[in-house]
Each structure stands twice: as structure tokens, then as C-alpha cells.
Design an enzyme around this catalytic site. Structure first.
Site, short mmCIF file in Angstrom:
data_model
loop_
_atom_site.label_atom_id
_atom_site.label_comp_id
_atom_site.label_asym_id
_atom_site.label_seq_id
_atom_site.Cartn_x
_atom_site.Cartn_y
_atom_site.Cartn_z
N ARG A 69 0.76 -1.31 -0.01
CA ARG A 69 -0.02 -0.10 -0.15
C ARG A 69 0.86 1.37 0.04
O ARG A 69 2.13 1.09 0.63
CB ARG A 69 -0.96 0.19 1.29
N TYR A 210 -1.22 -3.22 -6.75
CA TYR A 210 -1.01 -4.25 -5.55
C TYR A 210 -2.15 -4.23 -4.39
O TYR A 210 -2.16 -3.13 -4.22
CB TYR A 210 0.40 -4.00 -5.07
N LYS A 219 -9.61 -2.47 1.63
CA LYS A 219 -9.42 -1.46 2.55
C LYS A 219 -10.09 -0.19 2.11
O LYS A 219 -10.60 0.51 3.03
CB LYS A 219 -7.73 -1.18 2.70
N HIS A 239 -10.43 -2.71 11.19
CA HIS A 239 -9.26 -3.56 10.96
C HIS A 239 -9.13 -4.55 11.97
O HIS A 239 -8.23 -4.58 12.68
CB HIS A 239 -8.27 -2.57 10.77
N SER A 261 -1.35 -3.54 10.39
CA SER A 261 -0.82 -4.40 9.09
C SER A 261 0.42 -4.96 9.54
O SER A 261 1.28 -4.54 9.99
CB SER A 261 -0.57 -3.32 8.07
N CYS A 263 0.79 -7.30 11.77
CA CYS A 263 1.22 -7.51 13.31
C CYS A 263 0.38 -8.60 13.94
O CYS A 263 0.26 -8.38 15.17
CB CYS A 263 0.67 -6.14 13.91
N ASP A 286 -9.15 -10.03 8.87
CA ASP A 286 -8.52 -8.66 8.81
C ASP A 286 -9.43 -7.56 8.71
O ASP A 286 -9.25 -6.47 9.10
CB ASP A 286 -8.16 -8.66 7.14
N ARG A 379 2.55 -12.14 -0.30
CA ARG A 379 1.29 -12.47 0.07
C ARG A 379 0.74 -13.69 -0.63
O ARG A 379 1.18 -13.89 -1.70
CB ARG A 379 0.29 -11.51 -0.22
#
Ligand code: GTP
Ligand code: SPV
Ligand code: MN
Length: 597
Positions: A69, A210, A219, A239, A261, A263, A286, A379
Site C-alpha cells: 500500500r 498491488y 481497505k 481492521h 498491518s 502485526c 482482517d 502475500r
């Protein structure tokens, strides 16, 4: 093809603007998905993995400039700058639209424009919402098919007058005659714009292919636009992971967790408890949309249908459920490729073979190559229903009732392993001051630096964060206190003098979940401290855990000096909210100061 008048009009207008060679309405079928992948394979964009090792799996490599991002190119373009607040980039919507209209003009020349109707949440559920993404990236279509529910059922549900959020996306690389299509087309950083028009509920994303920049249901819609809808409609778009935990007696509770993110949300959601008799199941990894049920409790749905998970660090040891999930029908992006057509990444749990092709397509030799073979933000995109730990409730239309909300981040010092808030207001205070190290999930030259990331929403807020805190406080007044989830501040990431993690994390986090579960039952003991309720030495189950005792003590007690510095730092951070800081939070800070004296 749709009977929806507004949708047809929008598609025609956007096609006139972007001038694609052709338009493809995605029906969401398996044959459509397979033929898209075949087309990408024939162009060398997708690499099919060895079907004996990873059936139905493909590898993609992004452009080295387009790997995560881009927060500094993400905009909340509300009518008034004040509504975007001090933490968001803002451009006047008229001026941003004019800049981006120039960029989108002819941006799909030489390409196919895909129209993806998608539902966030089960199609037709009262908690779900519909979006339509226009994109010129077949990679985005394939990913959206895994991450959301797409195609014909969504259009059918939308009908002739249903509501949807329009999401326009282009990689920003028109193919003029004679031009060769690169493997990963994208635009240079200064031409990337990930833009949100909150009043209009509109998303325009240009220049990146991406993850969160391009899969607009995630998001952009489910957090930034949905946070505005949630504010207006009295619910929460967060989130957060969602998990179900069952104790040895068979009693279950649902818990959400807001971690920034990279974490630990996916890992916690799929956790395999090390404590005998305990069980954790996955509802979401998420995003959580939480609304009040008729009984006055908060119910959460996972608006997504897949996992877009961080590959590095995922192993049979740390996250066996994710490893099972990615055995088939999975798209990998920016991981390394083995000579026998399998994937590899740092922390996969076994040594790299002598030779790999790294994420940039270069030869990589064990012991010689200095750079990681997989990108730190590489990912996997994998269907949720494939996850061995998926809860049958993950598609429950009414959602699941939430008993506790965890918040936390990567804090090498100060923040203890677990801390129970005194009240909803105190919990919101802890959420508002959350901090975490910046990770590779965003493009930044400050990776590893601690920043405030309230409720893990800093990069995902669709409006003023001060107003968001007020919204959280208001949610707490919409029901009776005993029906509200209890808020817990956790930290798996304390480091010792050698810079090593003190707490083993992963499956061992079940020990903390057990304490929380038993607190909710009124069983486990706690001790009141200046920062919140901490476990008493014997209330946390540490049976069989091997951690250096003095280091363990350090993460289970209050670091008074550290917290005094923390409170001071919070005071200066709170200044950015000016008159938008709710007085309840200013009071909480004063009370913390008092208790720390
Ligand atoms: P996003 O998808 O970016 O929102 O990330 P996430 O919050 O889902 O994070 P994820 O679970 O993918 O974990 C990110 C990284 O942190 C991975 O490399 C994990 O191996 C690592 N990690 C997750 N949980 C723990 C933990 O309990 N302890 C430690 N030390 N590392 C962890
Ligand atoms: C995050 O960064 O929090 C993610 C990955 O979940 S992305 O979809 O790229 O935002
Ligand atoms: Mn995330």
C-alpha cells in the site's frame, strides 16, 4: 449486463473516459476464472506452480516499485478538509477529480475493462454491502474472485435499483499501438492516487496493481468508505480479525482483534492453542463489521471471502492452518520460486534449497545471495472456506456476538503482554493511544519506527480520527455496559536486551486468550494497576512454558518509567486533534497521569 440503471450509466461513462478496447462483465464462474488465469499464463504474467505440489496455484511478480500500500498517495477527498482530519492526505475533490480524470482519460486503451460486481459479506445478508469494481487488471479480477463474492448472484441481488459503491481502478498503463505490455504494468509513484470521496461513497484508484491499492473491496471500501457509512448508521467498520474460542467444557465466545498491518491478525485468527482442550476457529482475519443485534450486543461479520495473508513467517510451526489453506487454489505474489515449481519464503519453516528464483525473477543462491528471496510483504490470496480452522459461523448472516475486543501492536518496550481496560471509555482511550512499529505492509522509509496507529485504523480512516473516537464513545452509550465487549490491550512483541522477542507468541497466545475468556466468565483473578487490570502471577496459565523468569516478569508488570514517558508522548500526540479530541479522552489521560504519580 444489468438492469440497474445507475450501474449501466456509470459503466458507460467510465468506458467513454478510459476507452478500453473491450468490456467484460464478470459472471464469477469457475470457467471465467480459469480462462483468465490461462490468458495470464500465456502472457507470462502468471506462473503455474507444480500441480503435484500446489494444484490450482499461480505465482505473480509485481514491479519492484509496486509492492505494498502507498499511504502517502492515499487520499480522503471529503468536501471539507476538516472532515479528513490531521492524519489523512486531503485534496479538494474537484481538483483531485480533475487531475484523475486526465489520468483515467484513455488509461485503458489497448486493454480489457473488467466489471466486477461484488458483495462484501454473504450475498443478500442484511449486514452486507455491494460494490462494483471496474479494473483493467486481470490479476485484480482473479484476486477479487477469491477475496469477495463476485458475479451474477450479486447483479441479481442488486436488481434494477439496488445501491452499490462504484470503485474505479486502472493500473495506469495504456497500451498504445506498438507498445509491449510489461509483466506488471503500473504507474510511477507520483502518478499513483488511491482516492476516496466519502460523501459520494466513491473510490478512484490509479497507478498501482498491488493489494489494498487495487483490490478495492478491502481497505478502500470495507474500511475507508464503510467507516463513514458506519459513523452515519451507528455501527463499526474495523481492521480486526474475528475468532471463536471454545474452552475444554465446550463453552464458546467470539473475540475480535485490531492489530496494525503485519502485526498478527491472520496468525491469531488461525491459532492452534498450545493449551490442551482449548480450540480456536477462524471467522475473519482482517476486517470486521460490527452492528448491534436486537439483544443489544455487538455482532460481527467478516465482509471478505478470502485471506490476503503475509507469506514470510508463515510455517507449519507458526500457522499450520494457513499452510494447509495455501496448498491449493492459491495465488502467490512476490514469493520465491523453487526449481521444482513450488514456493518458498523466509520463515517457511525449512531451509531454502540451494537455488531459487527470487521475487524479482533473479537467480538466488543459498549462502551467497544477500537479499531476501521473498519480498517481506509477499502475500498469498486463498479462499477462506479452504481453511481447516474456519468456523461454520463465518458465513452467519446475522454475524457472531462479540464478547471481547483485543487491540495491540508491535511495541518492543513499555506495553505489557495483556492489560484489561477498566471500562469502555478507558478501552477507547487505550485504542486511541495504540502504537506500533511500521511494517513492510506499506511503502515507507521508516519501517520499524513506532508510530501511533489508533485502533490499527490510521491508514484506513475515512474521516477525522477525532470524530472516530467520539463515534466509539457513542457506541458505548448505545447499549447497557454489561452487553458491551470488554477491551484488552495486548502486546506479543516485547523484546529483551538482545533484541529477541520475549514472548513466544503464535499458539502460546492461547494462554492470554484463556485468561481473557476466564475474566469474561468472572473466574480469573486480576490486579488493578495504574494502567489497567493485569493478570495476577498465578491467574495466567504458564504451565509448561519456557521463558526466562525475569524477562517474563517484565512483560507482566507495569513499567512505570516507560508509561510516564508514554503518557507524556500521548499528550503531545493528542494536540493534533485540537477541538475534535473528545473531553472523555482528555480526562482519561489526566486520570492516567494521576494514577502514575
Ligand atoms: P495484514 O494482513 O497486513 O493486516 O497483517 P496481519 O495483522 O494479519 O499479520 P500476520 O498474522 O500476517 O502476521 C504478520 C507477521 O507477524 C508474520 O510474519 C507473522 O509470522 C508474525 N507474527 C504473527 N503473530 C506473531 C506472534 O504472536 N509473535 C511473533 N513474534 N510474530 C508474529
Ligand atoms: C494491510 O496492509 O493491512 C493488509 C494488506 O491487509 S493490504 O490489502 O495490501 O492492505
Ligand atoms: Mn490488514
Amino acid at each position: 449486463m444489468t438492469s440497474n440503471i445507475r450501474l449501466n450509466k456509470w459503466i458507460h461513462e467510465m468506458a467513454d473516459l478510459c476507452r478500453p478496447d473491450r468490456i467484460h462483465w464478470c459472471d464469477g464462474s469457475d470457467s471465467e476464472y480459469q480462462s483468465l488465469l490461462q490468458m495470464m499464463v500465456s502472457k507470462g504474467v502468471a506462473i503455474p506452480l507444480n500441480p503435484k505440489k500446489r494444484p490450482g496455484c499461480y505465482l505473480f511478480r509485481s514491479h519492484p516499485s509496486d509492492v505494498a500500500r502507498v499511504e502517502n498517495r492515499t487520499f480522503i477527498s471529503s468536501l471539507r478538509q476538516d472532515d479528513a482530519g490531521p492524519t489523512n492526505n486531503w485534496i479538494d475533490p474537484q481538483s483531485l477529480k480533475s487531475t484523475m480524470t486526465d489520468l483515467f482519460s484513455g488509461s485503458m486503451v489497448g486493454r480489457t475493462m473488467y466489471v466486477i460486481p461484488f458483495s462484501m459479506g454473504p450475498v443478500g445478508s442484511p449486514l452486507s454491502k455491494i460494490g462494483v469494481e471496474i479494473t483493467d487488471s486481470p490479476y485484480v479480477v482473479a484476486n477479487m474472485r477469491i477475496m469477495t463474492r463476485i458475479g451474477k448472484p450479486v447483479l441479481d441481488f442488486l436488481g434494477s435499483d439496488g445501491e452499490f459503491v462504484p470503485c474505479l481502478h486502472s493500473v495506469g498503463y495504456p497500451l498504445l499501438p506498438g507498445m509491449v505490455d510489461p509483466q506488471w504494468p503500473c504507474a510511477p509513484i507520483e502518478k499513483k492516487f488511491i482516492s476516496h470521496f466519502p460523501e459520494e461513497r466513491l473510490i478512484w484508484s490509479y497507478g498501482s496493481g498491488y493489494g489494498g491499492n487495487a483490490l478495492l473491496g478491502k481497505k478502500c471500501f470495507a474500511l475507508r468508505i464503510a467507516s463513514v457509512q458506519a459513523r452515519d448508521e451507528g455501527w463499526l467498520a474495523e481492521h480486526m480479525l474475528i475468532l471463536k474460542i471454545t474452552n475444554p467444557e465446550g463453552k464458546s465466545k467470539y473475540i475480535t482483534g485490531a492489530f496494525p498491518s503485519a502485526c498478527g491478525k491472520t496468525n491469531l485468527a488461525m491459532l492452534v492453542p498450545t493449551l490442551p482442550g482449548w480450540k480456536v476457529e477462524t471467522v475473519g482475519d482482517d476486517i470486521a463489521w460490527m452492528k448491534f443485534g436486537k439483544d443489544g450486543r455487538l455482532y460481527a461479520i467478516n465482509p471478505e471471502a478470502g485471506f490476503f495473508g503475509v507469506a514470510p513467517g508463515t510455517s507449519a510451526q507458526s500457522n499450520p492452518n494457513a499452510m494447509k489453506c495455501v496448498e491449493k487454489n492459491t495465488l502467490f505474489t512476490n514469493v520465491a520460486l523453487t526449481d521444482d515449481g513450488d514456493v518458498w519464503w523466509e520463515g517457511i519453516g525449512y531451509d531454502a534449497p540451494d537455488h531459487l528464483i527470487d521475487w524479482q525473477g533473479r537467480d538466488w543462491y543459498k549462502g551467497q545471495s544477500k537479499e531476501p528471496a521473498a519480498h517481506p510483504n509477499s502475500r498469498f490470496t486463498t479462499p477462506a472456506h479452504q481453511c481447516p480452522s474456519i468456523s461454520p459461523d463465518w458465513i452467519a448472516e446475522e454475524g457472531v456476538p462479540i464478547s471481547a475486543i483485543l487491540i495491540g501492536g508491535r511495541r518492543p518496550s513499555t506495553i505489557p503482554l495483556v492489560n484489561e481496560s477498566f471500562s469502555w471509555e478507558h478501552g477507547v482511550f487505550l485504542g486511541s493511544i495504540m502504537g506500533s512499529e511500521i511494517t513492510a505492509a506499506t511503502i515507507s522509509d521508516q519501517i520499524g519506527k513506532v508510530r501511533r496507529d489508533p485502533f490499527a485504523m490510521l491508514p484506513f480512516m475515512g474521516y477525522h480520527i477525532g470524530d472516530y473516537f467520539r463515534h466509539w464513545l457513542n457506541i458505548g452509550k448505545m447499549t447497557t455496559p454489561e452487553k458491551l465487549p470488554k477491551i484488552y490491550y495486548v502486546n506479543w512483541f516485547r523484546k529483551n536486551a538482545e533484541g529477541k522477542f520475549i514472548w513466544p507468541g503464535y499458539g502460546e497466545n492461547s494462554r492470554v486468550l484463556k485468561w481473557i475468556f476466564e475474566r469474561l466468565e468472572g473466574k480469573a483473578a486480576s490486579q488493578k494497576t495504574p494502567i489497567g487490570n493485569l493478570p495476577t502471577p498465578d491467574s495466567l496459565d504458564l504451565d509448561g512454558l519456557r521463558v526466562n523468569p525475569s524477562e517474563l516478569a517484565s512483560i507482566l508488570t507495569v513499567d512505570l518509567g516507560g508509561w510516564k514517558r508514554e503518557a507524556e508522548d500521548v499528550r503531545s500526540y493528542y494536540r493534533i486533534f485540537e477541538n475534535k479530541l473528545p473531553s472523555a479522552l482528555a480526562d482519561q489521560l489526566d486520570q492516567l497521569d494521576q494514577r502514575l504519580r
